[in-house]
Design an enzyme around this catalytic site. Sequence first.
Site, PDB file in Angstrom:
ATOM      1  N   HIS A 129       1.165   4.872  -2.407  1.00  0.00           N
ATOM      2  CA  HIS A 129       0.750   5.716  -3.536  1.00  0.00           C
ATOM      3  C   HIS A 129       2.010   6.388  -4.052  1.00  0.00           C
ATOM      4  O   HIS A 129       2.661   7.137  -3.306  1.00  0.00           O
ATOM      5  CB  HIS A 129      -0.258   6.770  -3.083  1.00  0.00           C
ATOM      6  CG  HIS A 129      -1.498   6.185  -2.480  1.00  0.00           C
ATOM      7  ND1 HIS A 129      -2.652   5.998  -3.201  1.00  0.00           N
ATOM      8  CD2 HIS A 129      -1.756   5.715  -1.228  1.00  0.00           C
ATOM      9  CE1 HIS A 129      -3.571   5.470  -2.421  1.00  0.00           C
ATOM     10  NE2 HIS A 129      -3.059   5.278  -1.212  1.00  0.00           N
ATOM     11  N   HIS A 156       0.866  -1.202   0.000  1.00  0.00           N
ATOM     12  CA  HIS A 156       0.000   0.000   0.000  1.00  0.00           C
ATOM     13  C   HIS A 156       0.889   1.234   0.000  1.00  0.00           C
ATOM     14  O   HIS A 156       1.302   1.727   1.054  1.00  0.00           O
ATOM     15  CB  HIS A 156      -0.917  -0.043   1.236  1.00  0.00           C
ATOM     16  CG  HIS A 156      -1.940   1.064   1.278  1.00  0.00           C
ATOM     17  ND1 HIS A 156      -3.132   0.929   1.974  1.00  0.00           N
ATOM     18  CD2 HIS A 156      -1.970   2.309   0.735  1.00  0.00           C
ATOM     19  CE1 HIS A 156      -3.833   2.044   1.856  1.00  0.00           C
ATOM     20  NE2 HIS A 156      -3.141   2.910   1.119  1.00  0.00           N
ATOM     21  N   HIS A 210      -9.722   0.980  -0.865  1.00  0.00           N
ATOM     22  CA  HIS A 210      -9.639   1.632   0.434  1.00  0.00           C
ATOM     23  C   HIS A 210     -11.043   1.548   1.060  1.00  0.00           C
ATOM     24  O   HIS A 210     -12.037   1.932   0.422  1.00  0.00           O
ATOM     25  CB  HIS A 210      -9.267   3.102   0.285  1.00  0.00           C
ATOM     26  CG  HIS A 210      -7.824   3.361  -0.049  1.00  0.00           C
ATOM     27  ND1 HIS A 210      -7.189   2.793  -1.113  1.00  0.00           N
ATOM     28  CD2 HIS A 210      -6.893   4.150   0.581  1.00  0.00           C
ATOM     29  CE1 HIS A 210      -5.926   3.217  -1.146  1.00  0.00           C
ATOM     30  NE2 HIS A 210      -5.722   4.033  -0.129  1.00  0.00           N
ATOM     31  N   ASP A 254       1.719   4.032   2.805  1.00  0.00           N
ATOM     32  CA  ASP A 254       0.659   4.860   2.227  1.00  0.00           C
ATOM     33  C   ASP A 254       1.241   6.036   1.427  1.00  0.00           C
ATOM     34  O   ASP A 254       1.381   5.931   0.203  1.00  0.00           O
ATOM     35  CB  ASP A 254      -0.297   5.342   3.313  1.00  0.00           C
ATOM     36  CG  ASP A 254      -1.701   5.673   2.803  1.00  0.00           C
ATOM     37  OD1 ASP A 254      -1.975   5.447   1.613  1.00  0.00           O
ATOM     38  OD2 ASP A 254      -2.531   6.158   3.606  1.00  0.00           O
ATOM     39  N   ASP A 255       1.563   7.139   2.104  1.00  0.00           N
ATOM     40  CA  ASP A 255       2.100   8.353   1.457  1.00  0.00           C
ATOM     41  C   ASP A 255       3.284   8.848   2.290  1.00  0.00           C
ATOM     42  O   ASP A 255       3.193   9.865   2.991  1.00  0.00           O
ATOM     43  CB  ASP A 255       1.005   9.428   1.396  1.00  0.00           C
ATOM     44  CG  ASP A 255      -0.214   8.945   0.642  1.00  0.00           C
ATOM     45  OD1 ASP A 255      -0.146   8.833  -0.594  1.00  0.00           O
ATOM     46  OD2 ASP A 255      -1.233   8.639   1.306  1.00  0.00           O
ATOM     47  N   GLU A 298     -11.229   3.257   6.382  1.00  0.00           N
ATOM     48  CA  GLU A 298     -10.149   4.163   6.814  1.00  0.00           C
ATOM     49  C   GLU A 298     -10.825   5.279   7.612  1.00  0.00           C
ATOM     50  O   GLU A 298     -10.712   5.336   8.830  1.00  0.00           O
ATOM     51  CB  GLU A 298      -9.395   4.724   5.598  1.00  0.00           C
ATOM     52  CG  GLU A 298      -8.299   5.725   5.956  1.00  0.00           C
ATOM     53  CD  GLU A 298      -7.676   6.423   4.732  1.00  0.00           C
ATOM     54  OE1 GLU A 298      -8.274   6.378   3.638  1.00  0.00           O
ATOM     55  OE2 GLU A 298      -6.583   7.029   4.895  1.00  0.00           O
TER      56      GLU A 298
END
Length: 348
Positions: A30, A28, A208, A289-290, A211
């Site tokens: 991005h 996961h 997703h 994630d980011d 969340e």
Amino acid sequence: MSGGGASRVLHGASLAAFVQALPKAELHLHIEGSLEPELLFRLASRNGVRLAYADVESLRAAYDFHDLQSFLTLYYQGAAVLREAVDFHELALDYMARAAADTVRHTEIFFDPQTHTGRGLKLETVMEGLLGGLNEGARRYGVSWALIPCFLRDLSEQEAFDTLELLLPWRQHFKALGLDSAERAHPPSKFQRVFARAADHGLPAVAHAGEEGPPSYITEALDLLKVVRIDHGVRAVEDAAVMQRLAREGVPLTVCPLSNLKLKVFSDLRQHSLRQMLRAGLCCTINSDDPAYFGGYVAENYRAIAEAQDLTREDLLQLARNSFTASFLPSERIAAHLAELDAFAAAN
Ligand code: ADE
Ligand code: ZN
């Protein structure tokens, strides 16, 4: 030196060293969320894009989010500096270097086609750059990769259908299709027909869910989109029936602790639901994630959640094992990674 007890809790420097060297997959991530402020400023200058921030420090200072939307607003602004194939190439190559430094052996990478086509870029520019950077990263660092385009759920069903048509000529480069962006008020059901069309082309679904959205979105993603993995899913603990189902069906969850902390899904990592989900037998994995926005790549996510929740050495090995078994890798590659992980466990 061998393991020294299955239930040992690691702390401090020994924990940091263990999670950094732990062979793992990341499921996961991005790619637009791996755009570090330094590269962002360099690309803005190269491409003549005006920024609302004077320098790297003031941009970093703005990374103070109160929910998912407050993050997404900055994240989409940041992505606007990506204009040429070479920009996507550099972005992907930088991430692969950081992944390799964290002993990531395999990575499954999200990207948001609509974020780029929506401001006039050709999908070809994005694909050429990403594929070039990922292939160069794989050669340099020995990290394997898979790509998963995501639909932006705050845009319409028709825009997702149009995007699917654009993606289909590149079908061979994708392992699945995903669903991301603003979750509240955009339930999985909105995209049921698009994912059914993607399934006709043999593309598995991930989404997703849970969340910021309620546990019922997890159920919708499973029943209506037929997802094989849930991204985040951390609100599952609010519904006992959803927890039982995730455990019974062995549905993998791609959990991103520092993301949940920064976006205020939990006020403190000690309150995070990971430990409860692990103890309930759910197939949890740890991811970043980011990472350019949330302050840590994947090893730092393992470290921070393990420190906050007193996870054991065996928990960490289980999380790494899950990262391989939940991946889209073929079974013989999974077996090879698990063998390396067993050797690591025997030696550490
Ligand atoms: N896009 C990038 N990061 C995201 C996240 N954490 N949730 C939803 N969409 C995203
Ligand atoms: Zn995400």
